[in-house]
Design an enzyme around this catalytic site. Structure first.
Site, PDB file in Angstrom:
ATOM      1  CB  VAL A  25     -49.102  14.624  33.729  1.00  0.00           C
ATOM      2  CG1 VAL A  25     -48.993  15.966  34.349  1.00  0.00           C
ATOM      3  CG2 VAL A  25     -47.235  14.207  34.001  1.00  0.00           C
ATOM      4  N   PRO A  26     -52.297  15.276  34.216  1.00  0.00           N
ATOM      5  CG  PRO A  26     -53.883  14.842  35.786  1.00  0.00           C
ATOM      6  CD  PRO A  26     -52.576  14.422  35.671  1.00  0.00           C
ATOM      7  CB  CYS A  27     -52.895  20.632  32.210  1.00  0.00           C
ATOM      8  SG  CYS A  27     -52.610  19.174  30.627  1.00  0.00           S
ATOM      9  CG  HIS A  28     -57.909  17.360  32.902  1.00  0.00           C
ATOM     10  ND1 HIS A  28     -57.454  16.328  32.757  1.00  0.00           N
ATOM     11  CD2 HIS A  28     -58.720  16.467  34.250  1.00  0.00           C
ATOM     12  CE1 HIS A  28     -57.908  15.052  33.352  1.00  0.00           C
ATOM     13  NE2 HIS A  28     -58.209  15.176  34.385  1.00  0.00           N
ATOM     14  NE  ARG A  29     -57.765  14.695  37.598  1.00  0.00           N
ATOM     15  CZ  ARG A  29     -56.621  13.100  37.843  1.00  0.00           C
ATOM     16  NH1 ARG A  29     -56.028  13.422  38.880  1.00  0.00           N
ATOM     17  NH2 ARG A  29     -57.537  12.151  37.607  1.00  0.00           N
TER      18      ARG A  29
END
Length: 245
Positions: A150-154
């Site tokens: 789940v790309p929380c870096h985005r």
């Protein structure tokens, strides 16, 4: 205890069901990822926990504190998990049963951010159905149990700064650049007070990392500090990136 009683009890014995270990233990192993080796915990429902590889004991303790289950070493990862951690297309099943509805909604909204694009915490809060819970979104993402998947870096700050990341801000920057995000342009726009871009040919306003914004030629591009200012100037929010007025 006499022999006849022991014999009778032995007759009652039955082998443990094959599914018992999976109900008691969570499997875990290490795996390569886009950010180096990580530890991964997997239940029968899917990936439940991903953290930077370090001390196995510390990983096990952190997992038990959060999910209240013991870990048992896996021989290998389920199909699809390894490629997803390395950044290939697709996402394996995730086990988010232990999370609250709000946490699941935040992660679901975050998962919809395309690679190479970013969205502010306020956007995630709105997409999760809780537009006022911006700080709550930050708390959920700081504890994201399955980063990379789940790309929380985005998710970034409203002022355009990248913000924190559990793997460190430098790795957040590296991940986004590897995905093709136009971070230098976004930073330059933010220094000039521009956080949204509009096109006078399409009449829409977007986040600067939106695929539609990146197609706007310089002669037809107009910057705005807020979506409301763009709407007041006659533009409508993009249906792709959905900035809110």
């Amino acid at each position: 205890m006499n022999d006849s009683l022991l014999s009778a009890l032995a007759g009652l014995a039955a082998p443990a069901p094959a599914t018992l270990p999976g109900r008691v233990f969570t499997g875990w192993t290490s795996a390569p990822s886009r950010l180096g080796d990580v530890f991964v915990a997997v239940t029968a429902h899917g990936v439940q926990f991903v953290r930077p590889a370090g001390s196995a004991d510390e990983f096990a303790a952190a997992y038990r504190d959060r999910f209240d289950r013991p870990l048992r070493r896996l021989d290998r990862l389920p199909a699809g998990v390894g490629p997803a951690l390395r950044g290939r297309a697709g996402r394996p099943p995730l086990d988010l049963h232990a999370l609250s509805d709000f946490e699941r909604d935040v992660l679901a909204a975050t998962a919809r951010i395309p690679a190479g694009q970013t969205r502010p915490y306020g956007w995630v809060a709105r997409e999760a159905g809780r537009p006022r819970a911006v700080r709550g979104v930050g708390t959920v993402l700081a504890r994201n149990p399955v980063p990379l998947l789940v790309p929380c870096h985005r998710v970034v700050r409203a002022d355009g700064a990248a913000g924190d990341y559990m793997f460190g801000p430098a790795r957040k920057d590296a991940l986004l650049r590897d995905e093709g995000a136009n971070l230098d342009e976004v930073a330059a726009l933010a220094r000039g007070g521009v956080h949204y871009l509009a096109s006078d040919t399409t009449g829409i306003v977007c986040f600067p990392t939106c695929r539609d914004a990146r197609r706007i030629t310089p002669a037809h591009r107009h910057g705005f500090p807020t979506v409301a200012a763009a709407v007041a100037a006659g533009y409508r929010p993009c249906r792709t990136c959905r900035p809110a007025a």
